[in-house]
Design an enzyme around this catalytic site. Structure first.
Site, PDB file in Angstrom:
ATOM      1  N   GLY A   1      -7.163   4.107  10.281  1.00 56.40           N
ATOM      2  CA  GLY A   1      -8.003   2.801   9.905  1.00 56.40           C
ATOM      3  C   GLY A   1      -8.249   2.503   8.525  1.00 56.40           C
ATOM      4  O   GLY A   1      -8.755   1.656   8.105  1.00 56.40           O
ATOM      5  N   THR A   2      -7.254   3.426   7.489  1.00 53.15           N
ATOM      6  CA  THR A   2      -7.318   3.225   6.336  1.00 53.15           C
ATOM      7  C   THR A   2      -6.888   1.575   6.038  1.00 53.15           C
ATOM      8  O   THR A   2      -7.598   1.085   5.045  1.00 53.15           O
ATOM      9  CB  THR A   2      -6.667   4.015   5.261  1.00 53.15           C
ATOM     10  OG1 THR A   2      -5.188   4.259   5.660  1.00 53.15           O
ATOM     11  CG2 THR A   2      -7.147   5.565   5.238  1.00 53.15           C
ATOM     12  N   GLY A   3      -5.888   1.269   6.663  1.00 58.71           N
ATOM     13  CA  GLY A   3      -5.380  -0.121   5.994  1.00 58.71           C
ATOM     14  C   GLY A   3      -6.239  -1.335   6.607  1.00 58.71           C
ATOM     15  O   GLY A   3      -6.585  -2.373   5.839  1.00 58.71           O
ATOM     16  N   CYS A   4      -7.101  -1.101   7.742  1.00 60.32           N
ATOM     17  CA  CYS A   4      -7.995  -1.769   8.183  1.00 60.32           C
ATOM     18  C   CYS A   4      -9.082  -2.157   7.370  1.00 60.32           C
ATOM     19  O   CYS A   4      -9.744  -3.262   7.093  1.00 60.32           O
ATOM     20  CB  CYS A   4      -8.235  -1.474   9.809  1.00 60.32           C
ATOM     21  SG  CYS A   4      -7.228  -1.519  10.882  1.00 60.32           S
TER      22      CYS A   4
ATOM     23  N   LYS B   1       0.749  -1.218  -0.064  1.00 58.80           N
ATOM     24  CA  LYS B   1       0.055   0.109   0.077  1.00 58.80           C
ATOM     25  C   LYS B   1       0.852   1.213  -0.009  1.00 58.80           C
ATOM     26  O   LYS B   1       1.891   1.235   0.542  1.00 58.80           O
ATOM     27  CB  LYS B   1      -0.970   0.157   1.103  1.00 58.80           C
ATOM     28  CG  LYS B   1      -1.837  -1.286   1.313  1.00 58.80           C
ATOM     29  CD  LYS B   1      -2.765  -1.197   2.502  1.00 58.80           C
ATOM     30  CE  LYS B   1      -1.568  -1.626   3.798  1.00 58.80           C
ATOM     31  NZ  LYS B   1      -2.462  -2.057   4.935  1.00 58.80           N
TER      32      LYS B   1
ATOM     33  N   THR C   1      -6.884   9.701   8.196  1.00 56.49           N
ATOM     34  CA  THR C   1      -6.545   8.184   7.613  1.00 56.49           C
ATOM     35  C   THR C   1      -6.491   7.138   8.507  1.00 56.49           C
ATOM     36  O   THR C   1      -6.037   6.240   8.298  1.00 56.49           O
ATOM     37  CB  THR C   1      -5.337   8.390   6.729  1.00 56.49           C
ATOM     38  OG1 THR C   1      -4.299   8.847   7.616  1.00 56.49           O
ATOM     39  CG2 THR C   1      -5.523   9.552   5.508  1.00 56.49           C
TER      40      THR C   1
END
Ligand code: ATP
Ligand code: HMH
Length: 262
Positions: free
Chosen positions: A206-209, A173, A204
């Protein structure tokens, strides 16, 4: 109804971890289940504490899920330590779990450790080989490859190095790049870029979760890996553009945007 299981840590402020996963799965009109690995005391400004669940109780949760409502796909996030990783991988093998999206969560956006240093090796040997797709961010890809990633060429080198020891799909990512948020996929020996202009939103958390649970939902809807990522990125982009501004730090996404799951 499709069923998606999240194995992850709790974020009491609701932006990341289990809470982000339940919101994402529900917005996809799917049934969310959870195996909680740790409680975190955190908010948009940082993490002040972590309370790990015992490996035995993680196993207990896995047994209760898998012997009753069998998930179609699984998302794995914060796994905290070696013993929890061992028990998760044993149970995934015991229940012949498939369609696993692994977000190798190591450090929070605010810089706190969410995985013990000594546990990276266990993640590599026991959990990564079980995953259909792994979704490291740039700092995590740096730890997994052992070299620094500053440019898109470095991302390509990293994805190739990771593929030497892992045959599943790899998504690096690009949210931590300076001039774009382009993500890079290596699947079935082919490289694919997902170009993404930076959305001007500092919130941003929590974007990855959210991305990894949205990918798990799209896999549950029988999309292939590339389509699953494409649609998951559209979900993130909509939730970032919907511009929620909560808390004193990097705030959470707005899941209540006009998303229509197909
Ligand atoms: N400003 C932005 N504009 C557009 N897309 C973004 C932005 N920031 C992150 N993304 C997208 O969000 C997804 C998650 O990327 P990121 O690298 O931020 O993950 P992460 O560091 O694991 O997230 P987390 O904050 O949950 O730890 C990627 O698909 C990335 O392209
Ligand atoms: C519980 C939890 N999982 C993952 C992350 C990474 O965003 C976080 N901040 N908190």
């Amino acid at each position: 109804m499709k069923k998606v299981l999240s194995i992850a840590g709790s974020d009491c402020s609701g932006g990341a971890g289990i809470q982000a996963d339940i919101k994402t799965i529900t917005m996809h009109n799917m049934y969310a289940m959870t195996v909680i690995t740790a409680l975190t005391a955190q908010n948009t400004t940082g993490v002040s504490g972590v309370l790990e669940v015992t490996p035995k109780f993680v196993a207990n949760q896995m047994d209760m899920v898998f012997t009753d409502i069998v998930p179609d796909t699984i998302k794995i996030g914060m796994v905290s330590n070696e013993d929890i990783i061992a028990v998760i991988s044993e149970k995934l093998i015991e229940y012949k779990a498939k369609n696993i999206v692994l977000d190798p969560v190591m450090v929070s956006t605010s810089g706190s450790k969410l995985l013990e240093d000594g546990a990276v090796n266990k993640l590599v040997t026991d959990l990564i080989p079980l995953a259909t797709v792994i979704t490291p961010n740039i700092p995590e890809a740096e730890i997994l490859t052992g070299f620094s990633i500053k440019t898109k060429e470095d991302m390509e080198k990293a994805v190739i190095k990771l593929s030497k020891n892992y045959s599943g799909a790899i998504l690096i990512k690009g949210g931590h790049l300076d001039d774009s948020s382009d993500d890079l996929l290596l699947a079935e020996d082919k490289i694919h870029w997902f170009p993404q202009i930076n959305i001007d939103n500092p919130n941003t958390h929590g974007t990855g979760c959210t991305l990894s649970s949205a990918i798990a939902c799209n896999l549950a809807a029988d999309k292939n890996i590339k389509e699953s990522i494409e649609i998951a990125k559209a979900y993130i982009t909509g939730a970032l553009k919907a511009n929620l501004n909560l808390g004193k730090g990097s705030g959470p996404l707005n899941h209540c945007w006009n998303f229509i799951s197909k």
